[in-house]
Write an enzyme that holds these catalytic residues in place. Sequence first.
Site, mmCIF file in Angstrom:
data_model
loop_
_atom_site.group_PDB
_atom_site.id
_atom_site.type_symbol
_atom_site.label_atom_id
_atom_site.label_comp_id
_atom_site.label_asym_id
_atom_site.label_seq_id
_atom_site.Cartn_x
_atom_site.Cartn_y
_atom_site.Cartn_z
ATOM 1 C CB SER A 11 38.611 48.466 35.416
ATOM 2 O OG SER A 11 37.478 47.753 35.891
ATOM 3 N NE ARG A 12 36.353 45.795 41.267
ATOM 4 C CZ ARG A 12 35.344 46.154 42.039
ATOM 5 N NH1 ARG A 12 34.141 46.303 41.518
ATOM 6 N NH2 ARG A 12 35.520 46.368 43.315
ATOM 7 C CG ASN A 87 40.102 38.822 34.610
ATOM 8 O OD1 ASN A 87 40.385 37.983 35.452
ATOM 9 N ND2 ASN A 87 39.626 40.036 34.939
ATOM 10 C CB SER A 140 38.150 29.639 39.325
ATOM 11 O OG SER A 140 38.034 29.403 40.718
ATOM 12 C CE1 TYR A 153 32.870 32.155 39.002
ATOM 13 C CE2 TYR A 153 33.823 30.393 40.344
ATOM 14 C CZ TYR A 153 33.957 31.602 39.671
ATOM 15 O OH TYR A 153 35.169 32.242 39.667
#
Length: 251
Positions: A11-12, A87, A140, A153
């Site tokens: 959505s973003r 994602n 990433s 992360y």
Amino acid sequence: MRKKAFVTGGSRGIGRGIAIVLAKEGYDIAFTYNSRLDEAESLSHIIENLGGKAYYYQASMEKDGVPETITETAVKDLGGIDVLVCNAGVTRHDSILKLTEDHIDFLYKLNFRSYMMCAKVAANHMVKEQVEGSIIFISSTRGISAHPEDNIYGSFKAGLIRSVQSVALELSEYGININVVAPGATAIRGDYSMEQLSKGWAKKIPMKRLGTPEEVGHLVKYLVSDVAEYITGETIRIDGGLILPGMKEVE
């Protein structure tokens, strides 16, 4: 017949860019969102205006059983699946001096485990229906290059890169390819200008600006296309040269 794609965290940001690019390419799109219903509704309208069908679901992808259930629902609503793009995730810093179990568990479940479980469901459908589909994990550059306070992360993003290599060997038997896209610094909002992309520390990036979600979307579009079906198990950076090694020898 229109192809079908499921994008988690669609959505973003990067996920939205991917969903829009695939919709322009003629895909029906199912996607998840976390909390902003207005963003999900606006993306749905964009997809429908492009001639596609859109399905969206609120999902906390870190919760037990949610990735599997949502992927099954998306496949059912779409009437099949050709492309899975994992994602959904968050960036969180993590000093080893202040690390907590809750922090580790949350990032593991959202940024790693959910990808594996979504891929399991989607791959099983592809195998059953003899669909030579594509799976994309969004990692990433932090999964490749080390940074302070990035222990957890970055490690899970690196884990995605390694896992895809094994999954590629397994799924190649069925004509399914799987790859990693590793974005660098990317603008989250869609109302940016080139001037905004080039402000602040973005000038330090070799290409002198941030990337855009749509640029990531176009890379995904290529990797899931027929012309890229021979590419599998690979990690492709899209970072404007952000983590290229070396230093400038002249000013």
